[in-house]
Enzyme design. Structure first.
Site, PDB file in Angstrom:
ATOM      1  CB  CYS A 115      23.739  -5.843   7.287  1.00  0.00           C
ATOM      2  SG  CYS A 115      23.757  -5.167   5.738  1.00  0.00           S
ATOM      3  CG  ASP A 122      21.206 -12.416   2.149  1.00  0.00           C
ATOM      4  OD1 ASP A 122      21.236 -11.904   3.454  1.00  0.00           O
ATOM      5  OD2 ASP A 122      22.228 -11.745   1.338  1.00  0.00           O
ATOM      6  CE  LYS A 125      25.237  -6.274  -0.849  1.00  0.00           C
ATOM      7  NZ  LYS A 125      25.639  -7.474   0.067  1.00  0.00           N
ATOM      8  CG  ASN A 126      25.872 -10.173  -1.759  1.00  0.00           C
ATOM      9  OD1 ASN A 126      27.280 -10.031  -0.921  1.00  0.00           O
ATOM     10  ND2 ASN A 126      25.462 -11.726  -1.601  1.00  0.00           N
ATOM     11  NE  ARG A 175      26.022  -1.825   2.570  1.00  0.00           N
ATOM     12  CZ  ARG A 175      25.977  -2.989   3.262  1.00  0.00           C
ATOM     13  NH1 ARG A 175      25.079  -3.295   3.921  1.00  0.00           N
ATOM     14  NH2 ARG A 175      26.425  -4.246   2.716  1.00  0.00           N
ATOM     15  NE  ARG A 180      27.768 -10.445   8.939  1.00  0.00           N
ATOM     16  CZ  ARG A 180      27.067  -9.707   8.160  1.00  0.00           C
ATOM     17  NH1 ARG A 180      26.894  -8.863   7.540  1.00  0.00           N
ATOM     18  NH2 ARG A 180      27.484 -10.549   6.654  1.00  0.00           N
ATOM     19  N   PRO A 181      30.578 -13.556  13.611  1.00  0.00           N
ATOM     20  CG  PRO A 181      31.324 -15.780  14.234  1.00  0.00           C
ATOM     21  CD  PRO A 181      30.112 -14.804  13.648  1.00  0.00           C
ATOM     22  CB  ILE A 182      36.263 -13.236  10.811  1.00  0.00           C
ATOM     23  CG1 ILE A 182      37.011 -13.227  11.853  1.00  0.00           C
ATOM     24  CG2 ILE A 182      35.180 -12.653   9.650  1.00  0.00           C
ATOM     25  CD1 ILE A 182      38.275 -12.575  10.535  1.00  0.00           C
ATOM     26  CG  ASP A 183      34.795 -18.567  14.231  1.00  0.00           C
ATOM     27  OD1 ASP A 183      34.034 -18.067  13.620  1.00  0.00           O
ATOM     28  OD2 ASP A 183      34.573 -20.369  15.026  1.00  0.00           O
TER      29      ASP A 183
HETATM   30  C1  UD1 Z   1      27.210 -13.711   2.913  1.00  0.00           C
HETATM   31  C2  UD1 Z   1      26.536 -12.659   2.413  1.00  0.00           C
HETATM   32  C3  UD1 Z   1      24.821 -12.138   3.565  1.00  0.00           C
HETATM   33  C4  UD1 Z   1      24.611 -13.354   3.725  1.00  0.00           C
HETATM   34  C5  UD1 Z   1      25.373 -14.831   4.592  1.00  0.00           C
HETATM   35  C6  UD1 Z   1      24.201 -15.710   4.372  1.00  0.00           C
HETATM   36  C7  UD1 Z   1      28.351 -11.297   1.207  1.00  0.00           C
HETATM   37  C8  UD1 Z   1      29.032 -10.737   1.314  1.00  0.00           C
HETATM   38  N1  UD1 Z   1      27.343 -11.823   2.414  1.00  0.00           N
HETATM   39  O1  UD1 Z   1      27.936 -13.538   4.912  1.00  0.00           O
HETATM   40  O2  UD1 Z   1      24.633 -11.098   2.700  1.00  0.00           O
HETATM   41  O3  UD1 Z   1      23.469 -12.692   4.595  1.00  0.00           O
HETATM   42  O4  UD1 Z   1      26.334 -14.613   2.960  1.00  0.00           O
HETATM   43  O5  UD1 Z   1      23.664 -16.424   3.060  1.00  0.00           O
HETATM   44  O6  UD1 Z   1      28.385 -12.591   0.150  1.00  0.00           O
HETATM   45  N2  UD1 Z   1      30.055 -18.268  10.305  1.00  0.00           N
HETATM   46  C9  UD1 Z   1      30.762 -18.202  12.102  1.00  0.00           C
HETATM   47  N3  UD1 Z   1      32.400 -18.745  11.959  1.00  0.00           N
HETATM   48  C10 UD1 Z   1      32.608 -17.980  10.975  1.00  0.00           C
HETATM   49  C11 UD1 Z   1      31.895 -17.294   9.623  1.00  0.00           C
HETATM   50  C12 UD1 Z   1      30.539 -17.871   9.632  1.00  0.00           C
HETATM   51  O7  UD1 Z   1      30.216 -18.915  12.691  1.00  0.00           O
HETATM   52  O8  UD1 Z   1      33.969 -17.421  10.693  1.00  0.00           O
HETATM   53  C13 UD1 Z   1      28.727 -17.757  11.179  1.00  0.00           C
HETATM   54  C14 UD1 Z   1      28.175 -16.805  10.635  1.00  0.00           C
HETATM   55  O9  UD1 Z   1      27.930 -16.341  12.103  1.00  0.00           O
HETATM   56  C15 UD1 Z   1      26.995 -16.917   9.949  1.00  0.00           C
HETATM   57  C16 UD1 Z   1      26.567 -18.529   9.765  1.00  0.00           C
HETATM   58  O10 UD1 Z   1      28.032 -19.277   9.798  1.00  0.00           O
HETATM   59  O11 UD1 Z   1      25.747 -17.543  11.169  1.00  0.00           O
HETATM   60  C17 UD1 Z   1      27.032 -17.417   8.055  1.00  0.00           C
HETATM   61  O12 UD1 Z   1      27.387 -16.580   7.808  1.00  0.00           O
HETATM   62  P1  UD1 Z   1      28.704 -16.522   6.145  1.00  0.00           P
HETATM   63  O13 UD1 Z   1      28.053 -17.248   6.001  1.00  0.00           O
HETATM   64  O14 UD1 Z   1      29.790 -16.575   6.707  1.00  0.00           O
HETATM   65  O15 UD1 Z   1      27.973 -15.044   6.004  1.00  0.00           O
HETATM   66  P2  UD1 Z   1      28.916 -13.966   4.941  1.00  0.00           P
HETATM   67  O16 UD1 Z   1      30.583 -15.245   4.356  1.00  0.00           O
HETATM   68  O17 UD1 Z   1      29.542 -12.993   6.054  1.00  0.00           O
END
Ligand code: UD1
Length: 445
Positions: free
Chosen positions: A127, A323, A32-33, A415, A132-135
């Site tokens: 989920c 996961d 999926k991912n 999903r 779940r920040p995108i900073d």
């Molecule tokens: C992806 C997976 C999700 C999995 C996760 C960790 C997809 C679609 N989803 O989610 O199933 O649980 O990887 O293996 O592939 N973080 C920040 N700032 C950011 C981005 C992330 O602080 O801008 C933190 C998050 O809060 C979290 C950590 O980094 O604590 C890891 O998150 P991330 O690896 O980015 O997860 P996703 O890509 O959202």
């Protein structure tokens, strides 16, 4: 394909009559991912491409709908094979409700920034397990010269990015992030000059997205290590067929389902090295794990074999995947003694524990740690799939429980799990999908 089957709003439950050891062979679908990242990457290509081994799951169908809303042409050849032509894309905006249905819609930021120099994207969904920040995604775009990439620039939930031009940069990710690594890699493929991503995530699906892009003409080196170097190219010619890797998390879920029911199942079409974090823990617990070239057999030598408790910490790849955390907690419930699960990735990923407790689990969860006390077995109950992997964990527990369980909000499970009813039925499970009209609390076992 947007038929009723993939209407993720429609509530339905899974009815599971458990207590039977699972036996036989099961095939794993495409990841999926990885597929979500690859489909977004396909939006950057300057010609058509064909994707094989695409999983037939609702998140992928939402992603295809999003691509079509940009103007891309998506033709289904069979349920796992799609021909995608992004040359018909006519907008850099994806701001409708579909965007908030899945997490991976954020990959369209990097893809459209690379393709159009602009991207206007609604904040993603996915989920809910805490913030779940995108900073980090935005920091990378900012360093590559994009405006609109500050958190304070987000306008009514929409990120408006513009880069004229988009330039390669040295980007240090403060936290190892799968999403930020892929998004940066996407944008960097078409940026002017070189980009270096330091402290990059190393998950198998990052390597898959990089391999796809390289097949399309990108110049990415080091994917799968913590430093990825990308030299931007003006054109990604495309015209290539690419096959998605198998789903590590689906495979791990069926390994747990086999073990928790005391069964004997061979799981095919997986990559055994991707499963090592789980295989190692299952061996520690006393399960037999037999690896083939692209398969793993899970069984116990004797039904009376002791199952040992252990401690698990989730962390980025090659650490233990977050996961698989909920499913593994279900397995740890079967151990004789106390186990510990430490959730290092997400802030709030034990929401499902209260549901599992209804099935007889004895777990104390506090913040990021759960102490799991072994039980003699699960009991059937009506429980809610609080999110995708939590739902999968409840399915595993229900398969082990004697009696009839109902997992409500099962569309959350669909999903990420292709044809789960058919696949589990094939290894002896008694599971069926019931609509809300058929299902009522009176059915509670
Ligand atoms: C992806 C997976 C999700 C999995 C996760 C960790 C997809 C679609 N989803 O989610 O199933 O649980 O990887 O293996 O592939 N973080 C920040 N700032 C950011 C981005 C992330 O602080 O801008 C933190 C998050 O809060 C979290 C950590 O980094 O604590 C890891 O998150 P991330 O690896 O980015 O997860 P996703 O890509 O959202």
């Amino acid at each position: 394909m947007t038929d009723q089957k993939f209407n993720i709003e429609k509530p339905y439950a899974y009815e599971i009559k458990g207590g039977t050891p699972l036996r036989g062979d099961i095939d794993i679908s495409g990841s999926k991912n990885a597929a979500l990242g690859v489909i977004a990457a396909a939006m950057m290509v300057d010609g058509p491409c064909t994707l094989e081994n695409v999983p037939d799951i609702s998140d992928i169908h939402v992603m295809f709908e999003l691509c079509k809303s940009l103007g891309a042409t998506v033709d289904m050849i069979d349920i796992h094979t799609y021909r995608i032509d992004p040359t018909t894309i006519n907008t850099y905006k994806a701001s409708g409700a579909l965007v908030s249905k899945i997490r991976a819609s954020y990959y369209l930021m990097g893809a459209l920034l690379g393709r159009c120099g602009k991207a206007s994207i609604r904040l993603p969904g996915g989920c809910n397990f805490g913030d779940r920040p995108i900073d980090l995604h935005l920091k990378a775009f900012r360093l590559m010269g994009a405006t609109g990439a500050k958190m304070t620039d987000i306008d009514s939930g929409i990120v408006n990015l513009k880069a004229e031009p988009l330039c390669g940069a040295k980007i240090y990710l403060d936290i190892v992030s799968v999403g930020a690594t892929i998004n940066t890699m996407l944008a960097a493929c078409k940026a002017q000059g070189k980009t270096e991503i330091i402290n990059a995530a190393k998950e198998p699906h990052i390597v898959d997205v990089a391999n796809f892009l390289n097949s399309m003409g990108a110049r990415i080196k080091g994917a799968g290590t913590d430093t990825i170097k990308i030299t931007g190219v003006p054109v990604l010619p495309g015209n290539f067929t690419y096959s998605i890797i198998p789903d590590q998390i689906e495979a791990g879920t069926y390994m747990v389902a086999a073990a928790v029911t005391g069964g004997d199942v061979t799981i095919h079409n997986l990559i055994p090295t991707h499963m090592e974090p789980l295989s190692a823990k299952m061996r520690e617990m006393g399960y037999q794990i037999e690896e083939g070239d692209d398969s793993i057999r899970v069984y116990k030598n004797s039904p009376d074999d002791e199952i040992y408790p252990t401690s698990v910490k989730t962390s980025p790849y090659p650490g233990f995947p977050t996961d698989l955390q909920p499913q593994t907690v279900v397995l740890l419930c079967m151990a004789q003694g106390q186990s510990r699960m430490h959730e290092n990735v997400w802030q709030n990923r034990f929401q499902y524990v209260s549901e599992l407790t209804k099935m007889g689990a004895n777990i104390n969860a506090f913040e990021r740690v759960a102490w799991i006390n072994g039980i003699s077995g699960f009991r059937a109950a009506t429980v809610e799939a609080t999110d995708l992997r939590a739902g999968a964990a409840l399915v595993c527990a229900a398969l082990a429980a004697t009696g009839t369980s109902y997992i409500t909000r099962a569309m959350r499970i669909d999903r990420g799990y292709e044809h789960i009813v058919k696949k589990l039925t094939g290894i002896g499970a008694n599971i069926r999908r019931v609509n809300v009209e058929e299902f009522s609390e009176d059915n509670e076992a």
